[in-house]
Design a protein around this motif. Structure first.
Motif, PDB file in Angstrom:
ATOM      1  N   ASN A 225       0.813  -1.436   0.128  1.00 54.20           N
ATOM      2  CA  ASN A 225       0.086  -0.023  -0.062  1.00 54.20           C
ATOM      3  C   ASN A 225       0.856   1.210   0.027  1.00 54.20           C
ATOM      4  O   ASN A 225       1.726   1.405   1.054  1.00 54.20           O
ATOM      5  CB  ASN A 225      -0.945  -0.007   1.144  1.00 54.20           C
ATOM      6  CG  ASN A 225      -1.933  -1.140   1.281  1.00 54.20           C
ATOM      7  OD1 ASN A 225      -2.563  -1.504   0.302  1.00 54.20           O
ATOM      8  ND2 ASN A 225      -2.141  -1.801   2.426  1.00 54.20           N
ATOM      9  N   TYR A 226       0.784   2.250  -1.088  1.00 55.96           N
ATOM     10  CA  TYR A 226       1.744   3.260  -1.175  1.00 55.96           C
ATOM     11  C   TYR A 226       0.697   4.499  -1.378  1.00 55.96           C
ATOM     12  O   TYR A 226      -0.582   4.312  -2.007  1.00 55.96           O
ATOM     13  CB  TYR A 226       2.502   3.140  -2.224  1.00 55.96           C
ATOM     14  CG  TYR A 226       3.575   1.883  -2.118  1.00 55.96           C
ATOM     15  CD1 TYR A 226       4.945   2.223  -1.633  1.00 55.96           C
ATOM     16  CD2 TYR A 226       3.270   0.848  -2.802  1.00 55.96           C
ATOM     17  CE1 TYR A 226       5.778   1.456  -1.296  1.00 55.96           C
ATOM     18  CE2 TYR A 226       4.212  -0.393  -2.514  1.00 55.96           C
ATOM     19  CZ  TYR A 226       5.642   0.122  -1.953  1.00 55.96           C
ATOM     20  OH  TYR A 226       6.349  -0.970  -1.903  1.00 55.96           O
ATOM     21  N   ASP A 227       1.208   5.589  -1.167  1.00 53.74           N
ATOM     22  CA  ASP A 227       0.479   6.948  -1.499  1.00 53.74           C
ATOM     23  C   ASP A 227       0.785   7.583  -2.850  1.00 53.74           C
ATOM     24  O   ASP A 227       1.659   6.671  -3.322  1.00 53.74           O
ATOM     25  CB  ASP A 227       0.639   7.968  -0.384  1.00 53.74           C
ATOM     26  CG  ASP A 227       2.215   8.367  -0.424  1.00 53.74           C
ATOM     27  OD1 ASP A 227       2.863   8.185  -1.047  1.00 53.74           O
ATOM     28  OD2 ASP A 227       2.524   8.841   0.729  1.00 53.74           O
ATOM     29  N   GLU A 228       0.314   8.566  -3.235  1.00 52.12           N
ATOM     30  CA  GLU A 228       0.571   9.070  -4.469  1.00 52.12           C
ATOM     31  C   GLU A 228       2.026   9.369  -4.684  1.00 52.12           C
ATOM     32  O   GLU A 228       2.298   9.426  -5.856  1.00 52.12           O
ATOM     33  CB  GLU A 228      -0.158  10.349  -4.765  1.00 52.12           C
ATOM     34  CG  GLU A 228       0.052  11.467  -3.777  1.00 52.12           C
ATOM     35  CD  GLU A 228      -0.569  11.607  -2.688  1.00 52.12           C
ATOM     36  OE1 GLU A 228      -0.724  12.369  -1.883  1.00 52.12           O
ATOM     37  OE2 GLU A 228      -1.316  10.449  -2.154  1.00 52.12           O
ATOM     38  N   ASP A 229       2.921   9.646  -3.833  1.00 59.04           N
ATOM     39  CA  ASP A 229       4.325   9.825  -3.883  1.00 59.04           C
ATOM     40  C   ASP A 229       5.196   8.460  -3.732  1.00 59.04           C
ATOM     41  O   ASP A 229       6.280   8.613  -3.474  1.00 59.04           O
ATOM     42  CB  ASP A 229       4.695  10.777  -2.957  1.00 59.04           C
ATOM     43  CG  ASP A 229       4.089  12.373  -3.154  1.00 59.04           C
ATOM     44  OD1 ASP A 229       3.840  12.491  -4.202  1.00 59.04           O
ATOM     45  OD2 ASP A 229       3.779  12.723  -1.727  1.00 59.04           O
ATOM     46  N   TRP A 230       4.583   7.244  -3.831  1.00 58.08           N
ATOM     47  CA  TRP A 230       5.193   6.211  -3.536  1.00 58.08           C
ATOM     48  C   TRP A 230       5.761   5.817  -2.359  1.00 58.08           C
ATOM     49  O   TRP A 230       6.972   5.035  -2.204  1.00 58.08           O
ATOM     50  CB  TRP A 230       5.919   5.697  -4.697  1.00 58.08           C
ATOM     51  CG  TRP A 230       5.393   5.393  -6.182  1.00 58.08           C
ATOM     52  CD1 TRP A 230       5.035   6.345  -7.124  1.00 58.08           C
ATOM     53  CD2 TRP A 230       4.585   4.399  -6.395  1.00 58.08           C
ATOM     54  NE1 TRP A 230       4.293   5.937  -8.124  1.00 58.08           N
ATOM     55  CE2 TRP A 230       3.939   4.419  -7.834  1.00 58.08           C
ATOM     56  CE3 TRP A 230       4.590   2.999  -5.865  1.00 58.08           C
ATOM     57  CZ2 TRP A 230       3.273   3.428  -8.278  1.00 58.08           C
ATOM     58  CZ3 TRP A 230       3.835   2.122  -6.491  1.00 58.08           C
ATOM     59  CH2 TRP A 230       3.115   2.423  -7.706  1.00 58.08           C
ATOM     60  N   ASN A 231       5.227   6.244  -1.058  1.00 59.84           N
ATOM     61  CA  ASN A 231       5.642   6.391   0.208  1.00 59.84           C
ATOM     62  C   ASN A 231       4.857   5.179   0.668  1.00 59.84           C
ATOM     63  O   ASN A 231       3.478   5.181   0.536  1.00 59.84           O
ATOM     64  CB  ASN A 231       5.729   7.397   0.897  1.00 59.84           C
ATOM     65  CG  ASN A 231       6.528   8.566   0.470  1.00 59.84           C
ATOM     66  OD1 ASN A 231       7.762   8.316   0.040  1.00 59.84           O
ATOM     67  ND2 ASN A 231       6.078   9.765   0.374  1.00 59.84           N
TER      68      ASN A 231
END
Length: 282
Positions: free
Chosen positions: A261-267
């Motif tokens: 599971n990642y956010d829009e900044d690939w964190n």
């Protein structure tokens, strides 16, 4: 003729109960698929007793044993945990002179009324070992996977020892004495009830760091009377265990997968390893 038992000998009944419960804890996870998760916790207590005029978390003891966790929902956010622990509590303090306003007389004495002219240098230590059954409800944060729980516990006294070393008395060699305290003396009760708050922080897959605060729900011993140094004032106090616990916890049959599971900044959102939701059987 029966052989007298030492007052500090662990009774057979608590040990037998501990062995039977330990066997049940080991067998339960394998019998109930993945809703039941079994593991072990090992660590230490830092303890003090509120109500004895000895202050500070200076008494260090063992805390550990097996546990069983029941997952309560498919999203794996809520769980119910039961533990079977051997836990060591009590109090300890060193002093080179008087440091408290109230002292006990004829009991656990810090300023002995027989020697009022001496500022006693002493070491006091109370060891109380319990077989304990905590029951806790936990909530796992879906992002951080940090688990927060509250619960209560029942504990059975298995061993007790109360010591005082007084180095200033002129008529003693070592100054050490063992107070007349035993499991059956009635000075401290055989049962202790407590409440607790609990935090678990994931380290790697089934390995977690655990911090716990625990406090006696009711007094674990008799009311004690303390006198002021001048002798003009007295107070009565009840003893309560005040415990900080630091442990490592490891679950044996908990299945983990990599968190994708990642956010829009690939964190990555949350820890790298999370419990496998497909492994849960209902």
């Amino acid at each position: 003729m029966t052989t007298p038992r030492s007052p500090h000998t662990t009774p057979r009944i608590p040990l037998t109960a501990f062995c039977l419960l330990l066997s049940a804890f080991c067998l339960l996870p394998s019998a109930s698929a993945q809703r039941f998760i079994g593991g072990v916790a090992v660590g230490m207590n830092a303890t003090q007793v509120d109500g004895d005029e000895v202050f500070g978390y200076y008494k260090v003891g063992f805390n550990g044993g097996p546990y069983v966790k029941l997952m309560l929902d498919k999203k794996q956010r809520f769980s119910l945990t039961m533990e079977l622990l051997y836990t060591q509590k009590g109090a300890q303090q060193k002093s080179n002179g008087p440091f408290v306003e109230f002292v006990a007389k004829g009991d656990t004495v810090f300023i002995d009324p027989l020697y009022p002219e001496y500022d006693n240098r002493f070491l006091y230590k109370l060891n109380t070992d319990y077989l304990e059954l905590p029951l806790l409800l936990h909530y796992d944060d879906p992002r951080s996977k940090v688990s927060i729980g509250v619960g209560f516990s029942w504990a059975r006294l298995a061993y007790i020892k109360e010591m005082e070393w007084d180095f200033s008395k002129p008529d003693t060699v070592s100054g050490a004495r063992l107070l007349t305290t035993s499991i059956n003396s009635g000075r401290y009760f055989k049962n202790d009830w407590g409440v607790m708050a609990d935090v678990k922080i994931p380290i790697y897959k089934g390995l977690k760091f655990n911090f716990r605060f625990q406090y006696s729900l009711v007094p674990f011993g008799q009311v004690r009377q303390f006198f002021s140094r001048s002798g003009n004032e007295s107070v009565e106090r009840k003893p309560f265990h005040n415990t900080l616990t630091f442990r490592l916890i490891y679950s044996f049959n908990e299945k983990y997968i990599e968190n994708n599971n990642y956010d829009e900044d690939w964190n990555r959102i949350g820890p790298k390893w999370i419990r496998d939701p497909e492994a849960m059987k209902w």
